[in-house]
Design a protein around this motif. Sequence first.
Motif, short mmCIF file in Angstrom:
data_model
loop_
_atom_site.label_atom_id
_atom_site.label_comp_id
_atom_site.label_asym_id
_atom_site.label_seq_id
_atom_site.Cartn_x
_atom_site.Cartn_y
_atom_site.Cartn_z
N VAL A 283 0.86 -1.18 0.00
CA VAL A 283 0.00 0.00 0.00
C VAL A 283 0.89 1.23 0.00
O VAL A 283 1.81 1.33 0.83
N ILE A 284 0.65 2.13 -0.93
CA ILE A 284 1.43 3.37 -1.03
C ILE A 284 0.46 4.53 -0.89
O ILE A 284 -0.47 4.66 -1.70
N GLN A 285 0.64 5.35 0.14
CA GLN A 285 -0.28 6.44 0.40
C GLN A 285 0.49 7.76 0.56
O GLN A 285 1.47 7.84 1.29
N PHE A 286 0.00 8.77 -0.15
CA PHE A 286 0.51 10.13 -0.02
C PHE A 286 -0.64 11.05 0.34
O PHE A 286 -1.78 10.83 -0.08
N VAL A 287 -0.35 12.08 1.10
CA VAL A 287 -1.33 13.14 1.33
C VAL A 287 -0.80 14.39 0.62
O VAL A 287 0.39 14.65 0.58
N TYR A 288 -1.72 15.15 0.02
CA TYR A 288 -1.30 16.34 -0.71
C TYR A 288 -2.03 17.57 -0.19
O TYR A 288 -3.11 17.48 0.39
N ARG A 289 -1.41 18.70 -0.41
CA ARG A 289 -1.97 19.98 0.03
C ARG A 289 -1.73 21.02 -1.06
O ARG A 289 -0.65 21.07 -1.66
N VAL A 290 -2.76 21.79 -1.36
CA VAL A 290 -2.66 22.85 -2.36
C VAL A 290 -2.71 24.19 -1.64
O VAL A 290 -3.66 24.47 -0.90
N ALA A 291 -1.68 25.02 -1.81
CA ALA A 291 -1.60 26.33 -1.16
C ALA A 291 -1.55 27.42 -2.23
O ALA A 291 -0.69 27.38 -3.14
N PHE A 292 -2.45 28.39 -2.14
CA PHE A 292 -2.52 29.49 -3.12
C PHE A 292 -1.77 30.71 -2.58
O PHE A 292 -1.96 31.11 -1.43
N VAL A 301 3.31 17.27 -1.63
CA VAL A 301 2.94 15.87 -1.45
C VAL A 301 3.84 15.27 -0.38
O VAL A 301 5.07 15.39 -0.46
N ASN A 302 3.23 14.66 0.63
CA ASN A 302 3.96 14.05 1.73
C ASN A 302 3.66 12.56 1.83
O ASN A 302 2.56 12.11 1.51
N VAL A 303 4.64 11.83 2.31
CA VAL A 303 4.44 10.41 2.58
C VAL A 303 3.47 10.26 3.75
O VAL A 303 3.64 10.89 4.79
N ASP A 304 2.45 9.44 3.56
CA ASP A 304 1.56 9.08 4.66
C ASP A 304 1.91 7.69 5.18
O ASP A 304 2.23 7.52 6.35
N ASN A 305 1.87 6.70 4.30
CA ASN A 305 2.23 5.32 4.66
C ASN A 305 2.78 4.61 3.43
O ASN A 305 2.18 4.68 2.36
N ILE A 306 3.90 3.94 3.59
CA ILE A 306 4.41 3.01 2.60
C ILE A 306 4.51 1.66 3.31
O ILE A 306 5.28 1.51 4.26
N ARG A 307 3.69 0.69 2.87
CA ARG A 307 3.68 -0.60 3.55
C ARG A 307 3.92 -1.72 2.53
O ARG A 307 3.32 -1.74 1.46
N LEU A 337 10.16 5.00 -5.81
CA LEU A 337 8.94 5.61 -6.34
C LEU A 337 9.29 6.90 -7.08
O LEU A 337 10.19 7.63 -6.66
N GLN A 338 8.58 7.15 -8.17
CA GLN A 338 8.77 8.37 -8.94
C GLN A 338 7.41 9.02 -9.19
O GLN A 338 6.48 8.37 -9.67
N LEU A 339 7.31 10.31 -8.87
CA LEU A 339 6.09 11.09 -9.07
C LEU A 339 6.36 12.16 -10.12
O LEU A 339 7.29 12.96 -9.97
N THR A 340 5.53 12.18 -11.17
CA THR A 340 5.74 13.11 -12.27
C THR A 340 4.41 13.71 -12.71
O THR A 340 3.47 12.95 -13.02
N PRO A 341 4.27 15.04 -12.76
CA PRO A 341 3.07 15.63 -13.35
C PRO A 341 3.04 15.35 -14.85
O PRO A 341 4.05 15.56 -15.55
N VAL A 342 1.91 14.85 -15.36
CA VAL A 342 1.84 14.46 -16.76
C VAL A 342 1.90 15.69 -17.66
O VAL A 342 2.64 15.72 -18.65
N VAL A 469 7.61 16.79 -1.06
CA VAL A 469 8.14 17.37 -2.29
C VAL A 469 7.11 18.40 -2.73
O VAL A 469 5.90 18.23 -2.53
N CYS A 470 7.56 19.50 -3.31
CA CYS A 470 6.68 20.62 -3.62
C CYS A 470 6.88 21.07 -5.07
O CYS A 470 8.01 21.40 -5.47
N TRP A 471 5.78 21.05 -5.82
CA TRP A 471 5.80 21.60 -7.17
C TRP A 471 5.21 23.02 -7.11
O TRP A 471 4.08 23.22 -6.63
N ARG A 472 5.99 24.00 -7.55
CA ARG A 472 5.49 25.37 -7.65
C ARG A 472 4.93 25.56 -9.06
O ARG A 472 5.61 25.30 -10.06
N MET A 473 3.68 26.03 -9.13
CA MET A 473 2.99 26.13 -10.41
C MET A 473 2.53 27.55 -10.65
O MET A 473 2.33 28.33 -9.70
N GLY A 474 2.35 27.89 -11.91
CA GLY A 474 1.85 29.20 -12.28
C GLY A 474 0.39 29.35 -11.88
O GLY A 474 -0.36 28.37 -11.76
#
Length: 521
Positions: A283-292, A301-307, A337-342, A469-474
């Motif tokens: 089970v791979i779980q991440f929690v994410y947060r969007v800040a304006f 995106v933060n690690v919640d649980n990797i089991r 693990l690799q996370l990539t915005p499409v 990990v944090c992606w800064r977006m326009g």
Amino acid sequence: MESIGPALPSLPSMASGIAPDVWQWIKSLPRQWRADEFHSLLICNSPSTNQSLNLVVTKQSEETHPFSLSFSICDKSRDHDPVSLWSSHYSKLKPANTTDVAAQFLLEIICGVLRYGPYSSSRAIFRLPAVHVSDGSGKILSLSVLALAFLVCIYEAPSTPRREFIGAIAARLTRDEMRHAARELMLALGSNLEEQWMRSLNLGVTNWAMEAHRSGAGTSSPLRFAVFSYALSASRLWKVQLYCPVVAMTMEHHPSHHHQQQQQLVKDERLLFSLNYQQLESVIQFVYRVAFHENWIDVTVNVDNIRCDVIQLVSETLMARQGHGSDEKHFPSRISLQLTPVAQSNILSLSVSRSTDNPAQEVGTDKGIDTTIAAAPASIGISVSAHETVTRTMKPWKFEHSVHGNTASLSWFLHGSGGGGREVFSSDPPKLELFQPKSWFRNRYTSPSRPFTRSGGVIFAGDEYGEGVCWRMGAAAAGKTMEWEIKGRIWVTYWPNKKRTLHTETRRLEFRELLQLTIGE
């Protein structure tokens, strides 16, 4: 096996590789049935034997139950009457009520699959879900029939057409529409029934692979769908669920492995049984947060649980009788693990919050002088020597962040205690360590310093690996729904635990899923 009576009316044959549409077939059943009437749907066929596997529905002949229906999976050929390989109970259902017929049939299939599992005699009871089948979810029925037919072929089908049946069913199960239907079914079943369902299927995969191993035949067809994963994006959580039997994992070949060592495993059938009748569940779980912010948006995106757990697919009794017990099995040795915005047109930058981990090693030095007085016939001798003892403390698991373009990589590496703490997944232990009773990988599931849980798995939780990990977006990304690709590889390794053997091995699996995020949540 019981003969089910007269020849069946046939439906038009399906194109190769197309899964049977069970939902539409049930909808097409007549409202009025004649006595001893049968209706069948082709599941697959064996060209070399002219035999076919069919789904059959029959009506109970008693007049007191004019609409009591039963489903069967039958082997049909030109030379004999259809033979039932599996049958459901009779249910008091009217063919005109398509939804009720489909729902009851689906429950019968679920029970049928679970009865082929390793815990079919367990007293643990879970309430079966009330799955509503409709035009939108009708593929679930086709997926379920194929899964049950796969197990029925492994355990019940005649040996001559069995290989072709299994190959045809496996090809249908790998289609995208069936994998999507499997995800929907797993979500409907719930986690506990999902685990039992997957263990039933992958016990079948393992039995088929081991039979092929003993006969010297290939097993590529059923193993193509054995790595099953699905993704869920909801409530600010990303989740990937993964199942894979050990027999379906790719064997890693290290430079230090010798051909003789690989042959040793084949000759030791008990060790082969212990190592192969296992399944990796993760089970791979991440929690994410969007800040304006005023001119940009941060997606963290933060690690919640990797089991990761290696689960036994047979009972303790059978494992002790045919294998070396439950203590000889693989353990997780690396997770990557690799996370990539499409879509990357709005990505400005990517940052990681954990720097390269180079902790200061704790080194303790103990110096002293040893003296020895030895009595001799002619004289008394005194010898003096100095000693120095150095102790070093190392954590067995090392975590690393890395960045490649807009891809964030997260990796966990297990290190051994000897040979300078080398990475376990890519190296063999020194041969002398294999027989040292106090090595960390000996008694590794009961030792107080074990790098695993008591059951042999690993859990990495957000309290230790929560740095994100944090992606800064326009700002133009606001309101859009974006996809992130998660690609992963997991390695499991076997080093001897209690058995005295020189055999070691590492296996690997890979997966890929898509996760969604709406910039505005």
